[in-house]
Design an enzyme around this catalytic site. Structure first.
Site, mmCIF file in Angstrom:
data_model
loop_
_atom_site.group_PDB
_atom_site.id
_atom_site.type_symbol
_atom_site.label_atom_id
_atom_site.label_comp_id
_atom_site.label_asym_id
_atom_site.label_seq_id
_atom_site.Cartn_x
_atom_site.Cartn_y
_atom_site.Cartn_z
ATOM 1 N N GLU A 49 0.790 -1.092 0.134
ATOM 2 C CA GLU A 49 0.064 -0.135 0.008
ATOM 3 C C GLU A 49 0.729 1.455 0.011
ATOM 4 O OE1 GLU A 49 -2.929 -0.455 3.134
ATOM 5 O OE2 GLU A 49 -3.620 -2.522 2.525
ATOM 6 N N ASN A 104 2.100 -5.264 -3.325
ATOM 7 C CA ASN A 104 0.712 -5.412 -2.957
ATOM 8 C C ASN A 104 -0.207 -4.314 -2.623
ATOM 9 O OD1 ASN A 104 -1.320 -7.419 -2.124
ATOM 10 N ND2 ASN A 104 -1.365 -6.745 -0.249
ATOM 11 N N HIS A 158 -10.589 -6.221 -2.062
ATOM 12 C CA HIS A 158 -11.386 -6.172 -1.130
ATOM 13 C C HIS A 158 -12.649 -5.404 -1.717
ATOM 14 C CE1 HIS A 158 -8.892 -7.334 2.108
ATOM 15 N NE2 HIS A 158 -8.279 -6.588 1.716
ATOM 16 N N GLU A 168 -6.326 -10.558 -1.655
ATOM 17 C CA GLU A 168 -6.629 -10.505 -0.183
ATOM 18 C C GLU A 168 -8.212 -10.430 -0.456
ATOM 19 O OE1 GLU A 168 -5.567 -7.058 2.264
ATOM 20 O OE2 GLU A 168 -3.491 -7.436 1.897
ATOM 21 N N ASP A 206 -12.268 -10.657 -0.543
ATOM 22 C CA ASP A 206 -13.576 -10.549 0.280
ATOM 23 C C ASP A 206 -14.507 -9.947 -0.628
ATOM 24 O OD1 ASP A 206 -12.724 -8.309 1.330
ATOM 25 O OD2 ASP A 206 -11.912 -9.306 3.107
HETATM 26 O O1 9MR Z 1 -7.160 -8.171 8.290
HETATM 27 C C1 9MR Z 1 -6.127 -7.551 8.826
HETATM 28 C C2 9MR Z 1 -6.490 -7.223 10.371
HETATM 29 O O2 9MR Z 1 -6.988 -8.590 11.092
HETATM 30 C C3 9MR Z 1 -5.558 -6.350 10.988
HETATM 31 O O3 9MR Z 1 -5.846 -6.012 12.349
HETATM 32 C C4 9MR Z 1 -5.184 -5.084 10.201
HETATM 33 C C5 9MR Z 1 -4.233 -4.368 10.881
HETATM 34 O O4 9MR Z 1 -2.855 -4.994 10.509
HETATM 35 O O5 9MR Z 1 -4.698 -5.511 8.964
HETATM 36 C C6 9MR Z 1 -5.989 -6.314 8.225
HETATM 37 O O6 9MR Z 1 -5.301 -6.548 6.921
HETATM 38 C C7 9MR Z 1 -5.052 -5.665 5.936
HETATM 39 C C8 9MR Z 1 -3.791 -6.160 5.246
HETATM 40 O O7 9MR Z 1 -2.833 -6.483 6.095
HETATM 41 C C9 9MR Z 1 -3.545 -5.077 4.059
HETATM 42 N N1 9MR Z 1 -4.551 -4.763 3.280
HETATM 43 C C10 9MR Z 1 -5.816 -4.333 3.907
HETATM 44 C C11 9MR Z 1 -6.384 -5.585 5.102
HETATM 45 C C12 9MR Z 1 -7.518 -5.169 5.830
HETATM 46 O O8 9MR Z 1 -7.380 -3.844 6.519
#
Ligand code: 9MR
Length: 285
Positions: free
Chosen positions: A95, A137, A172, A202, A204
């Site tokens: 990101e 990513n 997402h 990722e 969903d």
């Molecule tokens: O799903 C993840 C959540 O459990 C964590 O608390 C959060 C913070 O670390 O990150 C979420 O995953 C993210 C991913 O690492 C990067 N893309 C967005 C995802 C959703 O926020």
């Protein structure tokens, strides 16, 4: 998860925050458990994520620029080194592209290390784990738009320098509004044409905003999963689809967007229509 999937990634456990909560103290226990589970099931593992502003401990934010550079090098070297030969790929930088203006997002890393921190992260990861597929990513650049153009430009440059091997498109999405599937496939194709591996990283699919009753929502969700996964299946270099969880009992969506049912299995771990949508895509139906 062990029965239906052949690849695993860590939603949280391999990020900077949990692994190096305080400076120089590394805790690999969470990530190691995931790797052990995967190995016991013959699943491959993708590491996630070496550099992400969203899961960086407070102490990192407080460092001076020279201290940050040392911590950055140390973290990547130590973590990628620890998982060498146990992960087949790493999300190296997550990101980094800005949402609303061209170019890089302003983060602790871009401010402290300058814009070349992305390339630097890949260089360090390559050194620490020469066998891993190194991936950039991001989200919001799944179709064709300004952000995906910026991701394209970034990885094209990194690829020319031999630093990146793949791109992850997070995916997402909401079944009520998401990028045109033709655009998703065109984007995957142009990234593949750079010689990069592509993965949906990722996925969903939220359904709350879809019109109709529960049955209609789940039917629509099935279709969206099918169509988006089919866009990946259609491009040979699109080599993996990772879902951001598998049972609706555990999803980051609920805490961020409110209760929803974005995954393939319901809260009782029963297959949903979406499961068969993914199956259809893999079987090219
Ligand atoms: O799903 C993840 C959540 O459990 C964590 O608390 C959060 C913070 O670390 O990150 C979420 O995953 C993210 C991913 O690492 C990067 N893309 C967005 C995802 C959703 O926020």
């Amino acid at each position: 998860a062990g029965r239906h999937f052949n690849s695993l990634t860590a939603e949280w456990e391999m990020k900077w925050d949990p692994i190096q909560k305080s400076p120089g103290v590394f805790d690999f226990s969470g990530g190691d458990r995931i790797v052990e589970f995967a190995e016991s099931r013959g699943m491959r593992v993708k590491g996630h994520a070496l550099v992400w502003h969203g899961a960086t401990p407070k102490w990192v934010e407080a460092l001076s620029a020279p201290e940050l550079r040392i911590a950055f090098e140390d973290h990547i070297r130590t973590v990628a080194g620890h998982y060498r030969r146990r992960v087949y790929a790493w999300d190296v930088v997550n990101e980094a592209i800005d949402d609303s203006q061209p170019g890089l997002r302003s983060t602790v890393f871009s401010r402290g290390l300058g814009p070349d921190y992305v390339a630097e992260a890949f260089r360090l990861a390559r050194k620490a784990d020469p066998d891993a597929q190194l991936v950039y990513n991001d989200y919001g650049g799944e179709g064709l738009n300004r952000k995906s153009n910026d991701v394209y430009a970034l990885v094209k440059d990194l690829k020319q320098r031999g630093l990146v091997d793949g791109v992850g498109l997070q995916m997402h999405i909401s079944a009520a509004s998401f990028p045109a599937v033709a655009d998703i496939q065109a984007n995957i194709q142009r990234l593949a044409d750079l010689g990069l591996q592509v993965n949906i990283s990722e996925m969903d699919v939220r359904v709350k905003d879809v019109a109709g009753d529960a049955t209609a929502k789940l039917a629509r969700q099935r279709q969206v999963y099918r169509d988006v996964v089919a866009a990946c299946v259609a491009v040979p270099r699109c080599e993996a689809v990772t879902l951001w969880g598998f049972t609706d009992a555990h999803s980051w969506i609920d805490s961020t967007f409110g209760a929803d049912d974005p995954l393939l299995f319901d809260e009782q771990y029963r297959t949903k229509p979406a499961f068969f949508g993914v199956e259809d895509a893999f079987l090219r139906r």
